[in-house]
Structure formats: structure tokens, C-alpha cells
Design a protein around this motif. Structure first.
Motif, PDB file in Angstrom:
ATOM      1  N   PHE A   1       0.855  -1.187   0.000  1.00 19.48           N
ATOM      2  CA  PHE A   1       0.000   0.000   0.000  1.00 19.48           C
ATOM      3  C   PHE A   1       0.894   1.242   0.000  1.00 19.48           C
ATOM      4  O   PHE A   1       1.738   1.389   0.892  1.00 19.48           O
ATOM      5  CB  PHE A   1      -0.910   0.003   1.225  1.00 19.48           C
ATOM      6  N   HIS A   2       0.695   2.097  -0.982  1.00 17.45           N
ATOM      7  CA  HIS A   2       1.472   3.329  -1.127  1.00 17.45           C
ATOM      8  C   HIS A   2       0.501   4.508  -1.151  1.00 17.45           C
ATOM      9  O   HIS A   2      -0.320   4.620  -2.065  1.00 17.45           O
ATOM     10  CB  HIS A   2       2.294   3.307  -2.418  1.00 17.45           C
ATOM     11  N   LEU A   3       0.600   5.385  -0.162  1.00 13.23           N
ATOM     12  CA  LEU A   3      -0.325   6.508  -0.050  1.00 13.23           C
ATOM     13  C   LEU A   3       0.431   7.827  -0.041  1.00 13.23           C
ATOM     14  O   LEU A   3       1.504   7.931   0.582  1.00 13.23           O
ATOM     15  CB  LEU A   3      -1.154   6.421   1.234  1.00 13.23           C
ATOM     16  N   ILE A   4      -0.117   8.823  -0.709  1.00  9.12           N
ATOM     17  CA  ILE A   4       0.344  10.202  -0.604  1.00  9.12           C
ATOM     18  C   ILE A   4      -0.813  10.992   0.020  1.00  9.12           C
ATOM     19  O   ILE A   4      -1.914  11.027  -0.534  1.00  9.12           O
ATOM     20  CB  ILE A   4       0.727  10.801  -1.969  1.00  9.12           C
ATOM     21  N   GLN A   5      -0.541  11.585   1.169  1.00 11.25           N
ATOM     22  CA  GLN A   5      -1.605  12.210   1.956  1.00 11.25           C
ATOM     23  C   GLN A   5      -1.136  13.540   2.532  1.00 11.25           C
ATOM     24  O   GLN A   5      -0.168  13.584   3.287  1.00 11.25           O
ATOM     25  CB  GLN A   5      -2.032  11.257   3.081  1.00 11.25           C
ATOM     26  N   ASN A   6      -1.811  14.591   2.173  1.00  7.85           N
ATOM     27  CA  ASN A   6      -1.471  15.923   2.675  1.00  7.85           C
ATOM     28  C   ASN A   6      -2.367  16.281   3.853  1.00  7.85           C
ATOM     29  O   ASN A   6      -3.590  16.170   3.778  1.00  7.85           O
ATOM     30  CB  ASN A   6      -1.657  16.966   1.564  1.00  7.85           C
TER      31      ASN A   6
ATOM     32  N   ASN B   1       2.612  21.420  12.468  1.00  5.85           N
ATOM     33  CA  ASN B   1       3.191  21.517  11.130  1.00  5.85           C
ATOM     34  C   ASN B   1       2.115  21.147  10.110  1.00  5.85           C
ATOM     35  O   ASN B   1       1.002  20.757  10.470  1.00  5.85           O
ATOM     36  CB  ASN B   1       4.446  20.631  10.966  1.00  5.85           C
ATOM     37  N   SER B   2       2.439  21.288   8.860  1.00  4.15           N
ATOM     38  CA  SER B   2       1.581  20.824   7.777  1.00  4.15           C
ATOM     39  C   SER B   2       2.480  20.107   6.785  1.00  4.15           C
ATOM     40  O   SER B   2       3.548  20.626   6.435  1.00  4.15           O
ATOM     41  CB  SER B   2       0.865  21.999   7.104  1.00  4.15           C
ATOM     42  N   ALA B   3       2.071  18.905   6.360  1.00  5.10           N
ATOM     43  CA  ALA B   3       2.982  18.113   5.539  1.00  5.10           C
ATOM     44  C   ALA B   3       2.228  17.182   4.609  1.00  5.10           C
ATOM     45  O   ALA B   3       1.100  16.758   4.886  1.00  5.10           O
ATOM     46  CB  ALA B   3       3.920  17.299   6.431  1.00  5.10           C
ATOM     47  N   THR B   4       2.891  16.868   3.495  1.00  3.64           N
ATOM     48  CA  THR B   4       2.431  15.821   2.584  1.00  3.64           C
ATOM     49  C   THR B   4       3.225  14.568   2.907  1.00  3.64           C
ATOM     50  O   THR B   4       4.456  14.553   2.784  1.00  3.64           O
ATOM     51  CB  THR B   4       2.664  16.229   1.118  1.00  3.64           C
ATOM     52  N   PHE B   5       2.530  13.523   3.344  1.00  4.09           N
ATOM     53  CA  PHE B   5       3.194  12.307   3.824  1.00  4.09           C
ATOM     54  C   PHE B   5       3.194  11.205   2.762  1.00  4.09           C
ATOM     55  O   PHE B   5       2.223  11.067   1.993  1.00  4.09           O
ATOM     56  CB  PHE B   5       2.479  11.765   5.062  1.00  4.09           C
ATOM     57  N   TYR B   6       4.278  10.419   2.791  1.00  2.00           N
ATOM     58  CA  TYR B   6       4.306   9.139   2.095  1.00  2.00           C
ATOM     59  C   TYR B   6       4.059   8.067   3.147  1.00  2.00           C
ATOM     60  O   TYR B   6       4.784   7.970   4.130  1.00  2.00           O
ATOM     61  CB  TYR B   6       5.647   8.898   1.400  1.00  2.00           C
ATOM     62  N   ARG B   7       3.003   7.277   2.957  1.00  8.13           N
ATOM     63  CA  ARG B   7       2.657   6.195   3.878  1.00  8.13           C
ATOM     64  C   ARG B   7       2.811   4.857   3.153  1.00  8.13           C
ATOM     65  O   ARG B   7       2.349   4.703   2.012  1.00  8.13           O
ATOM     66  CB  ARG B   7       1.219   6.350   4.374  1.00  8.13           C
ATOM     67  N   TYR B   8       3.435   3.905   3.830  1.00 12.17           N
ATOM     68  CA  TYR B   8       3.690   2.598   3.218  1.00 12.17           C
ATOM     69  C   TYR B   8       3.369   1.479   4.202  1.00 12.17           C
ATOM     70  O   TYR B   8       3.654   1.580   5.403  1.00 12.17           O
ATOM     71  CB  TYR B   8       5.156   2.498   2.803  1.00 12.17           C
ATOM     72  N   ALA B   9       2.750   0.430   3.690  1.00 16.21           N
ATOM     73  CA  ALA B   9       2.531  -0.794   4.463  1.00 16.21           C
ATOM     74  C   ALA B   9       2.555  -1.970   3.500  1.00 16.21           C
ATOM     75  O   ALA B   9       2.271  -1.813   2.299  1.00 16.21           O
ATOM     76  CB  ALA B   9       1.200  -0.752   5.210  1.00 16.21           C
ATOM     77  N   VAL B  10       2.901  -3.138   4.025  1.00 15.88           N
ATOM     78  CA  VAL B  10       2.919  -4.337   3.192  1.00 15.88           C
ATOM     79  C   VAL B  10       2.398  -5.508   4.015  1.00 15.88           C
ATOM     80  O   VAL B  10       2.715  -5.655   5.192  1.00 15.88           O
ATOM     81  CB  VAL B  10       4.343  -4.629   2.655  1.00 15.88           C
ATOM     82  N   VAL B  11       1.553  -6.332   3.374  1.00 17.12           N
ATOM     83  CA  VAL B  11       0.979  -7.514   4.019  1.00 17.12           C
ATOM     84  C   VAL B  11       1.475  -8.757   3.285  1.00 17.12           C
ATOM     85  O   VAL B  11       1.357  -8.853   2.053  1.00 17.12           O
ATOM     86  CB  VAL B  11      -0.562  -7.482   3.993  1.00 17.12           C
ATOM     87  N   ASP B  12       2.023  -9.694   4.045  1.00 20.65           N
ATOM     88  CA  ASP B  12       2.407 -10.999   3.504  1.00 20.65           C
ATOM     89  C   ASP B  12       1.146 -11.864   3.511  1.00 20.65           C
ATOM     90  O   ASP B  12       0.673 -12.295   4.571  1.00 20.65           O
ATOM     91  CB  ASP B  12       3.497 -11.608   4.390  1.00 20.65           C
TER      92      ASP B  12
ATOM     93  N   GLN C   1      -9.597  -0.778   3.284  1.00 24.23           N
ATOM     94  CA  GLN C   1     -10.491   0.322   3.654  1.00 24.23           C
ATOM     95  C   GLN C   1      -9.957   1.068   4.879  1.00 24.23           C
ATOM     96  O   GLN C   1      -9.910   2.304   4.902  1.00 24.23           O
ATOM     97  CB  GLN C   1     -11.881  -0.229   3.966  1.00 24.23           C
ATOM     98  N   ALA C   2      -9.567   0.313   5.907  1.00 25.45           N
ATOM     99  CA  ALA C   2      -9.136   0.937   7.162  1.00 25.45           C
ATOM    100  C   ALA C   2      -7.828   1.698   7.004  1.00 25.45           C
ATOM    101  O   ALA C   2      -7.639   2.764   7.593  1.00 25.45           O
ATOM    102  CB  ALA C   2      -8.992  -0.131   8.244  1.00 25.45           C
ATOM    103  N   LYS C   3      -6.903   1.162   6.209  1.00 22.03           N
ATOM    104  CA  LYS C   3      -5.625   1.825   5.966  1.00 22.03           C
ATOM    105  C   LYS C   3      -5.841   3.210   5.366  1.00 22.03           C
ATOM    106  O   LYS C   3      -5.211   4.192   5.764  1.00 22.03           O
ATOM    107  CB  LYS C   3      -4.776   0.961   5.026  1.00 22.03           C
TER     108      LYS C   3
ATOM    109  N   ASN D   1       9.668  -0.679  -0.670  1.00 25.78           N
ATOM    110  CA  ASN D   1       9.296   0.596  -0.057  1.00 25.78           C
ATOM    111  C   ASN D   1       9.829   1.717  -0.955  1.00 25.78           C
ATOM    112  O   ASN D   1      10.998   1.719  -1.338  1.00 25.78           O
ATOM    113  CB  ASN D   1       9.921   0.671   1.339  1.00 25.78           C
ATOM    114  N   LEU D   2       8.977   2.685  -1.291  1.00 26.64           N
ATOM    115  CA  LEU D   2       9.354   3.730  -2.242  1.00 26.64           C
ATOM    116  C   LEU D   2       9.764   5.037  -1.570  1.00 26.64           C
ATOM    117  O   LEU D   2       9.796   6.089  -2.224  1.00 26.64           O
ATOM    118  CB  LEU D   2       8.197   3.983  -3.216  1.00 26.64           C
ATOM    119  N   ALA D   3      10.087   4.980  -0.275  1.00 23.41           N
ATOM    120  CA  ALA D   3      10.431   6.206   0.452  1.00 23.41           C
ATOM    121  C   ALA D   3      11.628   6.928  -0.153  1.00 23.41           C
ATOM    122  O   ALA D   3      11.719   8.163  -0.088  1.00 23.41           O
ATOM    123  CB  ALA D   3      10.697   5.892   1.925  1.00 23.41           C
ATOM    124  N   ASN D   4      12.541   6.182  -0.760  1.00 25.92           N
ATOM    125  CA  ASN D   4      13.740   6.831  -1.318  1.00 25.92           C
ATOM    126  C   ASN D   4      13.427   7.712  -2.530  1.00 25.92           C
ATOM    127  O   ASN D   4      14.302   8.432  -3.009  1.00 25.92           O
ATOM    128  CB  ASN D   4      14.787   5.781  -1.687  1.00 25.92           C
TER     129      ASN D   4
END
Length: 382
Positions: free
Chosen positions: A7-12, A233-244, A268-270, A302-305
Motif C-alpha cells: 500500500f502506497h499513499l500520498i496524503q497531505n 506543522n503541515s505536511a504531505t506524507f508518504y505512507r507505506y505498508a505491506v501484508v504478507d 479500507q481501514a488503511k 518501499n518507495l520512500a527513497n
């Protein structure tokens, strides 16, 4: 076959203080040599659990409870069966000791337990079944240690009590795992890994200096009745999770339908999860501009880089859009080297920055959650 659901999210988020440190300041981190806003993984895990509960995404019998108040929960359940709570107390203590769990003098467990509702109900049923055999220690007698208390429990109760601690098919226990230091045999390795959310850009701390006026103050009283300050603060976040997916299936005792329902609920919950920190002050109820789900086969990415070099705001482009574009560019670069050719994407994109043709564009969150369930079901049948 390995299968990882990413799961890759961009959230401001508007000005907020979603997750505070010990000084009350918003949490942050140095990444790529620059200070970033941060929301801890533990904070978002709890938000995910609360979102699943609020939206009733998981039936109550498949939820987990994190608490020290196991005694009180069992007393409530036994009271519904007509048992006296005070009489039940000693029997509960003995039954828990049979499983290797000890109550302190205040009636709470020694540490926070993460138990499935099924496990708690199982203990209540066990105590009801062996009510007469579970003889409590006489009032005023010396409290026994764990070993002594366990030895005094009926053999059949010990055997069944230990078997009860199997996770109870609780979805959040299966996803996020648990550890009991003195009962390693009942530990659960998490099927889901959640990264700390970090801002895609540099941040600076800001301060809100505020005052409060005394409504009953007279004309001779000047100044504020109270003054203070809060950091935000105010920020645009990168959120990442992975399920095996295979690990989740194993943690749910091979229940395939429950595992697929759990993935649908987690999707849905993520997306809907928002931390509650200082929300009465800031009301930062901002949902993601981009949600991407990728089915990986070679291993998680993970795409944080993508944001090691901070995204710089543009005059005519939103940080969210710039972040989505940068993430897509970085993913294409990584996937060309490390990904499997069978990896697949589906996404929701409000930023209009994700490349067309890179996966399946879906119209809403319900459709995305259904896509995850259907695709994982199809893969596990192969």
C-alpha cells in the motif's frame, strides 16, 4: 508462491499535531539530510484498528483487544451467565495462571495483552465449564507466584487454557502480531509491516500562540485569562505498508475466506485511518490524494527513497501531485531492476499525476478493496 500486498499513499495534512513526542511537539525525523514531519507506525496501526472498528469492517468476534483489564472483561462475561463477579475473581485468577498469566494486586495483568475476542470468550467458557473445580485461594492467604498458581490449577484446565491462546482468529492480532516475553509459544509474527510516515519535503516547526478570555471577567480586568502555545506543522506524507498474504493466512489458522475479508477490510481501514492527536484543535481530516496497491512477488519495495531528495513546492503544482509523480518515476526505476514481471498495480488518483496505463484506475475505495480481495483470491488458487 510468495505474495506481498503493498500500500502506497500520498496524503497531505493541513496544519496539525497528529502524533506528539514527549515535549508535545509533532514527531519528526532526519531523512536524506533534511528534517521531515513523521507519524509513527504505532500511531497509524492504532488508527487502522480504530477505523476498522468505527466502520464495522471486521465482525466483533474477529477483533482483538489490547488491555491490562482482562479480569474485568471476564467478570463481565461471567456476570452475563449469572455468576457473582466477586466469587468469579479467584477462579479467573486461577484459570489465567493455568495459561501462564498473572494478575497483580490491583487486578490488572502484568503488562498489556493483545488478545482476540475469541480467546477472551474462550477463557470465560472454560471458567464456566470448570467452575466447581477452580477453587480460589482462601481470603488473606499469601499470593502465589506464577509457577505455584499454575501447579494448583486442575490438569485439564491447564491443558485447555494453554490451547486457548491461539490468536482466536483475531484479524488485527494476525496482521500486527504480538509478543509475550514469558509465553513465547503464543507469540504471533506480524503479517503486516507498517512504515513510519514521513513528509516528502522539508518541514519547519511552527508555533500557535493562543489566549483564552474569561467570559465572566469584569471591565476592570484586562488581558487574557490564560495564554499558551502549541507546536504544529503541515505536511504531505508518504505512507507505506505491506501484508504478507501467506503469513496472514497462516496466522488466521488457514481460514481463506477470513483472510480475504481481512485484506478487504485492511484496505479500507488503511486509507480511512487518521490519527486523533489534537484533532479538536486542528480538525485535520484530510484523506489521501493517491492510494496505490501493488501485488509484489519477488519481495516488498518501499518507495520512500523517491523522497530522499525533498520535493520542492512549485508555484502552480501541489506538493501532493509532485510527490505522486516522483514516486511513480522512482517505482519505474526500481521495478526495472528488482520487481517481478507479474507484479500488478491498482490505484485511486485524485492528483492526476500517476502515469496512465500504469495499473488499473479505479473509481472509489470500495472498488479498490474489492480488487485486492479478488486478485489475491485468484493468485492463491494458482
Amino acid at each position: 508462491m510468495t505474495l506481498f500486498v503493498e500500500f502506497h499513499l500520498i496524503q497531505n495534512f493541513a496544519p496539525s499535531n497528529l502524533n506528539r513526542d514527549d515535549t508535545g511537539a509533532p514527531k519528526d525525523a532526519l531523512f536524506g539530510g533534511h528534517r521531515r514531519a513523521r507519524v509513527s507506525s504505532q500511531c497509524f496501526k492504532r488508527s487502522i484498528r480504530l477505523a476498522a472498528q468505527e466502520h464495522e469492517l471486521v465482525p466483533s468476534e474477529y477483533r482483538g483487544v489490547r488491555t491490562k483489564k482482562l479480569l474485568a472483561l471476564l467478570q463481565e462475561k461471567l456476570a452475563l451467565a449469572g455468576r457473582d463477579p466477586e466469587e468469579a475473581k479467584g477462579k479467573i485468577e486461577l484459570a489465567l495462571a493455568a495459561a501462564g498469566l498473572k494478575l497483580k494486586d490491583d487486578g490488572k495483568t502484568e503488562y498489556l495483552l493483545f488478545l482476540g475476542e475469541g480467546e477472551i470468550t474462550g477463557f470465560a467458557d472454560l471458567i464456566e465449564q470448570y467452575w466447581d473445580e477452580l477453587a480460589a485461594a482462601p481470603v488473606g492467604s499469601e499470593k502465589k507466584n506464577k509457577k505455584e498458581a499454575k501447579a494448583s490449577a486442575p490438569t485439564e484446565v491447564v491443558k485447555k487454557a494453554k490451547a486457548l491462546l491461539n490468536g482466536g482468529k483475531a484479524v488485527d492480532v494476525a496482521l500486527f502480531g504480538r509478543m509475550l516475553a514469558d509465553l513465547p509459544e503464543v507469540n504471533r509474527d506480524a503479517a503486516c509491516q507498517v512504515a513510519h510516515a514521513i513528509s516528502t519535503h522539508r518541514v519547519e516547526r511552527e508555533f500557535d500562540y493562543f489566549t483564552a478570555v474569561d467570559d465572566k471577567g469584569g471591565p476592570e480586568e484586562t488581558g487574557a485569562g490564560m495564554i499558551g502555545q502549541v507546536e504544529f506543522n503541515s505536511a504531505t506524507f508518504y505512507r507505506y505498508a505491506v501484508v504478507d498474504a501467506n503469513k496472514l493466512l497462516n496466522n488466521l489458522q488457514g481460514d481463506r475466506e477470513l483472510m480475504l475479508a481481512a485484506l478487504e477490510a485492511f484496505t479500507q481501514a488503511k486509507v480511512r485511518s487518521i490519527p486523533t492527536g489534537k484533532q479538536n484543535t486542528f480538525a485535520a481530516h484530510n484523506l489521501p490524494a493517491f492510494v496505490g496497491v501493488c501485488l509484489r512477488h519477488a519481495g516488498p519495495l518501499n518507495l520512500a527513497n523517491a523522497f530522499e531528495k525533498p520535493v520542492a513546492p512549485g508555484r502552480d503544482q501541489a506538493l501532493s501531485s509532485l510527490s505522486v509523480a516522483e514516486m511513480a518515476r522512482h517505482e519505474a526505476q526500481l521495478a526495472g531492476v528488482y520487481a517481478d514481471s507479474s507484479d500488478r498495480w491498482a490505484y485511486l488518483d485524485l492528483s492526476a499525476a500517476w502515469p496512465e496505463g500504469k495499473g488499473v484506475a479505479l473509481p472509489n475505495l470500495g472498488a479498490l478493496a474489492s480488487w485486492v480481495k479478488e486478485q489475491v483470491a485468484a493468485e492463491l488458487e494458482v
